[in-house]
Design an enzyme around this catalytic site. Structure first.
Site, mmCIF file in Angstrom:
data_model
loop_
_atom_site.group_PDB
_atom_site.id
_atom_site.type_symbol
_atom_site.label_atom_id
_atom_site.label_comp_id
_atom_site.label_asym_id
_atom_site.label_seq_id
_atom_site.Cartn_x
_atom_site.Cartn_y
_atom_site.Cartn_z
ATOM 1 N N CYS A 190 0.941 -1.122 0.183
ATOM 2 C CA CYS A 190 0.116 0.076 0.135
ATOM 3 C C CYS A 190 0.945 1.386 0.005
ATOM 4 O O CYS A 190 2.011 1.089 0.762
ATOM 5 C CB CYS A 190 -0.757 -0.155 1.269
ATOM 6 N N HIS A 218 -9.294 -3.803 -2.029
ATOM 7 C CA HIS A 218 -8.240 -2.952 -1.146
ATOM 8 C C HIS A 218 -8.483 -1.485 -0.961
ATOM 9 O O HIS A 218 -8.738 -0.928 -0.054
ATOM 10 C CB HIS A 218 -6.776 -3.198 -1.503
ATOM 11 N N GLU A 219 -9.063 -0.871 -2.189
ATOM 12 C CA GLU A 219 -9.117 0.632 -2.285
ATOM 13 C C GLU A 219 -10.510 0.949 -1.551
ATOM 14 O O GLU A 219 -10.481 1.873 -0.942
ATOM 15 C CB GLU A 219 -9.095 1.078 -3.753
ATOM 16 N N HIS A 224 -10.159 1.264 1.976
ATOM 17 C CA HIS A 224 -9.510 2.461 2.541
ATOM 18 C C HIS A 224 -10.805 3.396 2.761
ATOM 19 O O HIS A 224 -10.892 4.403 3.519
ATOM 20 C CB HIS A 224 -8.771 3.235 1.267
#
Length: 167
Positions: A91, A133-134, A137
């Site tokens: 990341c 993953h994004e 966030h």
């Protein structure tokens, strides 16, 4: 266009939950252009707005070999997940740290594009992993949150030490 500062763990602003984008307008499109420039400049394959201290539900991704196929997701939502896979993830906000994370093998995501038009995308392999993953966030979650507390603490100490040397 401008390169934006990428927040680094353990910066608490990374834990902010992003807000929906009310209207896709020129201001949002400038944010997207700046995010893409930042992602390419940092040699990343994905970037969530929260990583650059913009707390809106915007994600940019480019997993293409030539780095010329940007994908923009505004107000993205995963509407379907299938299978499981383990991937080694890194990341931009947790530099030089990698860990194996369990993810869905395929995902279907609904989002708006940079013109404000709705679309649905089926993704697998690296793109599916990157989307998950994004989107984490945008919920204030980092890939290291999937690790044991001991491993997470080791990464925190390593990054704090690197930050001291950089000063």
């Amino acid at each position: 266009m401008a390169t934006l500062e990428v927040l680094r763990f353990p910066d608490e602003r990374l834990r902010t939950i992003a807000q929906e984008v009310a209207h896709v307008d020129d201001q949002v499109r400038v944010i997207i252009k700046d995010m893409l420039e930042t992602m390419y400049d940092e040699n990343g394959i994905g970037l969530a707005a929260t990583q650059v201290n913009i707390h809106q539900r915007i994600v940019v991704i480019d997993v293409s070999e030539e780095r010329n196929e940007p994908l923009v997701l505004i107000n993205p939502q995963i509407i379907k997940k299938d299978g499981t896979t383990v991937s080694e993830e890194g990341c931009l906000s947790v530099p030089n740290s990698y860990a194996k994370v369990d993810r869905a093998e395929t995902v279907t995501v609904a989002a708006l594009n940079e013109q404000g038009e709705e679309f649905v995308l089926d993704a697998d392999e690296l793109l599916a992993i990157c989307i998950q993953h994004e989107l984490d966030h945008l919920q204030g979650k980092l890939f290291i949150d999937y690790l044991s507390p001991l491993k997470r603490q080791r990464i925190r100490k390593k990054l704090e030490k690197e930050a001291k040397f950089a000063e």
